[in-house]
Design a protein around this motif. Structure first.
Motif, mmCIF file in Angstrom:
data_model
loop_
_atom_site.group_PDB
_atom_site.id
_atom_site.type_symbol
_atom_site.label_atom_id
_atom_site.label_comp_id
_atom_site.label_asym_id
_atom_site.label_seq_id
_atom_site.Cartn_x
_atom_site.Cartn_y
_atom_site.Cartn_z
ATOM 1 N N ILE A 1 -53.513 19.455 -13.642
ATOM 2 C CA ILE A 1 -54.170 20.680 -12.788
ATOM 3 C C ILE A 1 -53.439 21.647 -12.419
ATOM 4 N N SER B 1 -57.697 13.391 -10.822
ATOM 5 C CA SER B 1 -58.952 12.821 -11.381
ATOM 6 C C SER B 1 -59.995 13.650 -11.421
ATOM 7 N N TRP B 2 -60.793 13.835 -12.489
ATOM 8 C CA TRP B 2 -61.946 14.632 -12.747
ATOM 9 C C TRP B 2 -63.184 14.066 -12.067
ATOM 10 N N SER C 1 -57.273 11.699 -15.556
ATOM 11 C CA SER C 1 -56.527 12.523 -14.738
ATOM 12 C C SER C 1 -55.481 13.438 -15.631
ATOM 13 N N ILE D 1 -69.232 16.487 -11.306
ATOM 14 C CA ILE D 1 -68.042 16.918 -12.052
ATOM 15 C C ILE D 1 -67.933 18.433 -12.170
ATOM 16 N N ASN D 2 -69.117 19.105 -11.798
ATOM 17 C CA ASN D 2 -69.210 20.496 -11.761
ATOM 18 C C ASN D 2 -69.747 21.133 -10.523
ATOM 19 N N VAL E 1 -58.111 24.971 -14.213
ATOM 20 C CA VAL E 1 -58.254 23.608 -15.259
ATOM 21 C C VAL E 1 -57.770 24.164 -16.524
ATOM 22 N N VAL F 1 -65.117 21.392 -11.913
ATOM 23 C CA VAL F 1 -64.875 22.606 -12.675
ATOM 24 C C VAL F 1 -66.341 23.457 -12.319
ATOM 25 N N GLY G 1 -61.597 25.933 -10.887
ATOM 26 C CA GLY G 1 -61.998 24.459 -10.397
ATOM 27 C C GLY G 1 -61.721 24.684 -8.752
ATOM 28 N N PRO H 1 -64.885 12.994 -17.978
ATOM 29 C CA PRO H 1 -64.827 12.610 -16.221
ATOM 30 C C PRO H 1 -64.221 11.552 -16.112
ATOM 31 N N TYR I 1 -60.482 21.429 -5.756
ATOM 32 C CA TYR I 1 -60.130 20.193 -5.528
ATOM 33 C C TYR I 1 -59.995 19.823 -4.071
#
Length: 198
Positions: free
Chosen positions: A43, A57-58, A40, A70-71, A94, A140, A123, A37, A125
């Motif tokens: 993706i 960036s995650w 970058s 992050i999820n 991803v 994700v 994912g 996390p 974004y």
């Protein structure tokens, strides 16, 4: 959940053989090691009929505290304020060789496809303002774990085929159907002792 994933030196070639895409960003490539996390990686997104691989960036900014989201759970992503706009319009893929999960004994376990093909994690974004700049960020999507992952963790990433990945990026109707598809067969690779989460 999914808190780390990884690539290898064959990943870019393997994915290029399955999905035609263009890269953006100088000197960037698909991951060849662990991704965590806030990092970058490249993706995949669909823009005007073309699949683009660009750095993101995650982690979404968490509105309730200083950490990152992050999820996102498939069961609630379409309704939650943090994710619903992204689910409707900004879906991404991803790409990875495999992913890690932590178990309740603080052991880290890796999972890959049984046929050694790349994995495509679904994912979401969006673009956030960070230090006055527009930054593309992703999360994700996760689902209940299958029979291979469930002894380690009760959640896992949503995994799609190469064909499914392209439909997921392009069509919201297809996205709903694909999120319910049985994931590809996985193998459990190895277990590591946890030193720290990040």
């Amino acid at each position: 959940m999914c808190c780390r994933y990884y690539g290898d030196h064959e990943l870019e070639e393997d994915i290029s053989a399955q999905i035609l895409y263009k890269k953006t960003g100088i000197g960037t490539g698909l991951p060849t090691g662990e991704v965590r996390p806030s990092e970058s990686p490249l993706i995949l997104t669909e823009q005007a009929g073309t699949v683009i691989a660009g750095p993101m960036s995650w982690g979404f900014r968490n509105p309730s505290h200083n950490g990152l989201l992050i999820n996102a759970r498939t069961e609630s992503a379409e309704e939650k304020v943090s994710f619903r706009d992204s689910f409707a319009r900004f879906r991404c893929i991803v790409p990875a060789r495999g992913f890690f999960e932590w178990d309740h004994a603080h052991q880290l376990t890796g999972f890959e496809r049984e046929d050694a093909a790349p994995i495509y994690m679904a994912g979401l974004y969006r673009v956030e303002k960070r230090d006055g700049k527009d930054v593309s960020v992703f999360v994700v999507l996760t689902r209940p774990a299958d029979a291979v992952v469930s002894p380690v963790h009760d959640r896992m990433p949503v995994l799609l085929s190469a064909e499914g990945a392209e439909y997921y990026m392009k069509e919201k109707t297809s996205a709903h159907e694909l999120l319910a598809v049985t994931p590809p067969a996985l193998k459990c690779l190895r277990t590591f002792e946890q030193i720290s989460l990040f």
